[in-house]
Write a protein that holds these residues in place. Structure first.
Motif, PDB file in Angstrom:
ATOM      1  N   GLN A  64      71.753  11.792  57.938  1.00 25.86           N
ATOM      2  CA  GLN A  64      73.055  12.405  57.702  1.00 25.86           C
ATOM      3  C   GLN A  64      73.938  11.379  57.014  1.00 25.86           C
ATOM      4  O   GLN A  64      74.045  10.242  57.467  1.00 25.86           O
TER       5      GLN A  64
ATOM      6  N   ASP B 120      70.272   8.629  61.506  1.00 20.91           N
ATOM      7  CA  ASP B 120      68.933   9.213  61.505  1.00 20.91           C
ATOM      8  C   ASP B 120      68.963  10.538  62.262  1.00 20.91           C
ATOM      9  O   ASP B 120      69.369  10.590  63.422  1.00 20.91           O
ATOM     10  N   ASN B 121      68.534  11.616  61.611  1.00 14.36           N
ATOM     11  CA  ASN B 121      68.462  12.933  62.256  1.00 14.36           C
ATOM     12  C   ASN B 121      67.229  13.082  63.133  1.00 14.36           C
ATOM     13  O   ASN B 121      67.105  14.067  63.858  1.00 14.36           O
TER      14      ASN B 121
ATOM     15  N   THR C 186      72.932  16.010  53.956  1.00 12.23           N
ATOM     16  CA  THR C 186      71.667  15.569  54.516  1.00 12.23           C
ATOM     17  C   THR C 186      70.832  14.995  53.383  1.00 12.23           C
ATOM     18  O   THR C 186      70.760  15.583  52.312  1.00 12.23           O
TER      19      THR C 186
ATOM     20  N   THR D 158      64.981  12.996  58.006  1.00 13.49           N
ATOM     21  CA  THR D 158      66.167  13.074  57.152  1.00 13.49           C
ATOM     22  C   THR D 158      67.264  12.213  57.766  1.00 13.49           C
ATOM     23  O   THR D 158      67.185  11.817  58.932  1.00 13.49           O
TER      24      THR D 158
END
Length: 136
Positions: free
Chosen positions: A58, A51-52, A79, A56
């Motif tokens: 990765q 989790d970015n 992404t 979004t």
């Protein structure tokens, strides 16, 4: 009147974090380490989804025999954003071939199946790949 305002404020505070948690939980269903065996070539794949923190995720995929790399080993990364409640899509997914050094961009999608697995649908004649989560 004062009791009603206090009750409303408490309800607002209690439901606000729950709404954020539900949104995070959707991405959370994808986050983790996933593994598969490619049904077409028998290669082993390991997929990491992190989790970015901005809506979004990765993607990092290692494959021991990547078709786009003429059968060589490769790593792919990009992404992804959620598409609906069950799908992730990456338009910037780049595959880096170890043996040749080539890089190729190929949009990639993953769909969460009702049984908890992930599916990556590929174009014909390649079969879909099913990933199983190896951690919680």
């Amino acid at each position: 009147m004062r009791h009603t305002l206090i009750t409303a404020a408490i309800l607002l505070l209690l439901t606000a974090p729950a709404a954020g948690a539900a949104e995070q939980g959707s991405i959370g269903r994808f986050v983790g380490l996933w593994e598969s065996v490619d049904p077409d070539d028998g290669s082993h794949q390991v997929l990491s989804i992190t989790d970015n923190g901005d809506g979004t995720v990765q993607l990092l995929l290692y494959d021991t025999f990547f078709t786009l790399c003429s059968g060589g080993r490769a790593i792919g990364q990009g992404t992804a954003v959620m598409r609906g409640r069950r799908s992730l899509r990456s338009d910037d997914f780049v595959v880096k071939c170890f043996e040749t050094g080539e890089s190729k961009t190929t949009p990639t999608s993953f769909t969460r199946n009702p049984d908890g697995t992930l599916a990556r649908v590929r174009s014909a004649p390649l079969s879909p790949i099913t990933y199983h989560r190896t951690n919680n």
